[in-house]
Write a protein that holds these residues in place. Sequence first.
Motif, PDB file in Angstrom:
ATOM      1  N   VAL A 146       0.798  -1.228   0.000  1.00 24.54           N
ATOM      2  CA  VAL A 146       0.000   0.000   0.000  1.00 24.54           C
ATOM      3  C   VAL A 146       0.834   1.283   0.000  1.00 24.54           C
ATOM      4  N   SER A 147       2.138   1.169  -0.114  1.00 23.83           N
ATOM      5  CA  SER A 147       2.981   2.362  -0.163  1.00 23.83           C
ATOM      6  C   SER A 147       2.610   3.200  -1.382  1.00 23.83           C
ATOM      7  N   PRO A 148       2.351   4.509  -1.178  1.00 23.86           N
ATOM      8  CA  PRO A 148       1.977   5.342  -2.319  1.00 23.86           C
ATOM      9  C   PRO A 148       3.166   5.584  -3.243  1.00 23.86           C
ATOM     10  N   SER A 149       2.904   5.505  -4.533  1.00 21.12           N
ATOM     11  CA  SER A 149       3.943   5.793  -5.517  1.00 21.12           C
ATOM     12  C   SER A 149       4.026   7.304  -5.726  1.00 21.12           C
ATOM     13  N   LYS A 150       5.073   7.726  -6.426  1.00 18.36           N
ATOM     14  CA  LYS A 150       5.207   9.140  -6.784  1.00 18.36           C
ATOM     15  C   LYS A 150       3.993   9.572  -7.609  1.00 18.36           C
ATOM     16  N   ASP A 151       3.566   8.711  -8.532  1.00 18.69           N
ATOM     17  CA  ASP A 151       2.393   9.025  -9.362  1.00 18.69           C
ATOM     18  C   ASP A 151       1.123   9.147  -8.520  1.00 18.69           C
ATOM     19  N   ASP A 152       0.968   8.289  -7.511  1.00 13.48           N
ATOM     20  CA  ASP A 152      -0.192   8.377  -6.608  1.00 13.48           C
ATOM     21  C   ASP A 152      -0.238   9.738  -5.928  1.00 13.48           C
ATOM     22  N   LEU A 153       0.899  10.178  -5.428  1.00 11.14           N
ATOM     23  CA  LEU A 153       0.964  11.453  -4.709  1.00 11.14           C
ATOM     24  C   LEU A 153       0.728  12.638  -5.647  1.00 11.14           C
ATOM     25  N   GLU A 154       1.302  12.575  -6.850  1.00  9.98           N
ATOM     26  CA  GLU A 154       1.105  13.658  -7.824  1.00  9.98           C
ATOM     27  C   GLU A 154      -0.354  13.740  -8.272  1.00  9.98           C
ATOM     28  N   LEU A 155      -0.972  12.590  -8.523  1.00 10.28           N
ATOM     29  CA  LEU A 155      -2.374  12.575  -8.923  1.00 10.28           C
ATOM     30  C   LEU A 155      -3.249  13.138  -7.800  1.00 10.28           C
ATOM     31  N   THR A 156      -2.961  12.754  -6.580  1.00  5.95           N
ATOM     32  CA  THR A 156      -3.745  13.245  -5.445  1.00  5.95           C
ATOM     33  C   THR A 156      -3.647  14.761  -5.353  1.00  5.95           C
ATOM     34  N   ARG A 157      -2.429  15.308  -5.465  1.00 11.25           N
ATOM     35  CA  ARG A 157      -2.252  16.761  -5.415  1.00 11.25           C
ATOM     36  C   ARG A 157      -3.040  17.453  -6.529  1.00 11.25           C
ATOM     37  N   SER A 158      -2.981  16.876  -7.718  1.00 10.24           N
ATOM     38  CA  SER A 158      -3.696  17.437  -8.864  1.00 10.24           C
ATOM     39  C   SER A 158      -5.202  17.426  -8.634  1.00 10.24           C
ATOM     40  N   LEU A 159      -5.723  16.335  -8.102  1.00 14.67           N
ATOM     41  CA  LEU A 159      -7.157  16.234  -7.859  1.00 14.67           C
ATOM     42  C   LEU A 159      -7.603  17.148  -6.719  1.00 14.67           C
ATOM     43  N   VAL A 160      -6.778  17.303  -5.711  1.00 12.42           N
ATOM     44  CA  VAL A 160      -7.107  18.224  -4.613  1.00 12.42           C
ATOM     45  C   VAL A 160      -7.193  19.653  -5.162  1.00 12.42           C
ATOM     46  N   LYS A 161      -6.224  20.045  -5.994  1.00 13.38           N
ATOM     47  CA  LYS A 161      -6.238  21.393  -6.588  1.00 13.38           C
ATOM     48  C   LYS A 161      -7.471  21.602  -7.466  1.00 13.38           C
ATOM     49  N   ALA A 162      -7.778  20.624  -8.297  1.00 18.96           N
ATOM     50  CA  ALA A 162      -8.954  20.725  -9.166  1.00 18.96           C
ATOM     51  C   ALA A 162     -10.222  20.827  -8.322  1.00 18.96           C
ATOM     52  N   GLY A 163     -10.289  20.042  -7.276  1.00 21.99           N
ATOM     53  CA  GLY A 163     -11.450  20.085  -6.388  1.00 21.99           C
ATOM     54  C   GLY A 163     -11.597  21.437  -5.718  1.00 21.99           C
ATOM     55  N   GLU A 164     -10.494  22.022  -5.311  1.00 21.85           N
ATOM     56  CA  GLU A 164     -10.546  23.341  -4.681  1.00 21.85           C
ATOM     57  C   GLU A 164     -11.137  24.374  -5.640  1.00 21.85           C
ATOM     58  N   LEU A 165     -10.730  24.316  -6.902  1.00 22.06           N
ATOM     59  CA  LEU A 165     -11.252  25.248  -7.896  1.00 22.06           C
ATOM     60  C   LEU A 165     -12.751  25.077  -8.115  1.00 22.06           C
ATOM     61  N   MET A 166     -13.220  23.840  -7.969  1.00 23.57           N
ATOM     62  CA  MET A 166     -14.628  23.544  -8.223  1.00 23.57           C
ATOM     63  C   MET A 166     -15.492  23.579  -6.967  1.00 23.57           C
ATOM     64  N   GLY A 167     -14.861  23.729  -5.814  1.00 20.46           N
ATOM     65  CA  GLY A 167     -15.616  23.715  -4.570  1.00 20.46           C
ATOM     66  C   GLY A 167     -16.035  22.318  -4.145  1.00 20.46           C
ATOM     67  N   ILE A 168     -15.260  21.318  -4.566  1.00 14.35           N
ATOM     68  CA  ILE A 168     -15.516  19.926  -4.194  1.00 14.35           C
ATOM     69  C   ILE A 168     -14.293  19.419  -3.431  1.00 14.35           C
ATOM     70  N   GLU A 169     -14.457  19.184  -2.139  1.00 15.04           N
ATOM     71  CA  GLU A 169     -13.343  18.766  -1.289  1.00 15.04           C
ATOM     72  C   GLU A 169     -12.980  17.302  -1.534  1.00 15.04           C
ATOM     73  N   VAL A 170     -11.683  17.030  -1.656  1.00 13.17           N
ATOM     74  CA  VAL A 170     -11.201  15.651  -1.674  1.00 13.17           C
ATOM     75  C   VAL A 170     -10.909  15.297  -0.222  1.00 13.17           C
ATOM     76  N   ILE A 171     -11.773  14.488   0.371  1.00 12.61           N
ATOM     77  CA  ILE A 171     -11.670  14.149   1.795  1.00 12.61           C
ATOM     78  C   ILE A 171     -10.487  13.235   2.062  1.00 12.61           C
ATOM     79  N   ASP A 172     -10.273  12.249   1.199  1.00  9.90           N
ATOM     80  CA  ASP A 172      -9.195  11.288   1.414  1.00  9.90           C
ATOM     81  C   ASP A 172      -8.911  10.562   0.114  1.00  9.90           C
ATOM     82  N   HIS A 173      -7.757   9.941   0.062  1.00 11.42           N
ATOM     83  CA  HIS A 173      -7.381   9.030  -1.020  1.00 11.42           C
ATOM     84  C   HIS A 173      -6.876   7.771  -0.340  1.00 11.42           C
ATOM     85  N   ILE A 174      -7.546   6.671  -0.599  1.00 12.96           N
ATOM     86  CA  ILE A 174      -7.247   5.411   0.080  1.00 12.96           C
ATOM     87  C   ILE A 174      -6.632   4.441  -0.915  1.00 12.96           C
TER      88      ILE A 174
END
Length: 94
Positions: A50-78
């Motif tokens: 379950v160790s996150p890869s570099k791609d996992d972390l980059e995708l999560t950051r990208s989705l959090v930023k996109a969510g912030e712009l849209m007003g949709i919070e990313v609560i967690d990434h499991i």
Amino acid sequence: NARNQAIHKEVISIGSVSASIVHPREVFSVAVAHSASSIILAHNHPSGDVSPSKDDLELTRSLVKAGELMGIEVIDHIIIGTQEFLSLKQKGLM
């Protein structure tokens, strides 16, 4: 909903053994269609690790930023393994 209870679940992408292509537009189009105010992301690691890869972390950051712009919070990434799971939020990685 407002109490953080799930209102919908959807498979956005099915990847190969080592990769999956996910774009924010696919993730958030489903959230917008269901008038979601927040989302929880989840994906599995076929290796079981379950160790996150570099791609996992980059995708999560990208989705959090996109969510912030849209007003949709990313609560967690499991990340789900064979015997365990990892919450990026709980580990302070998002």
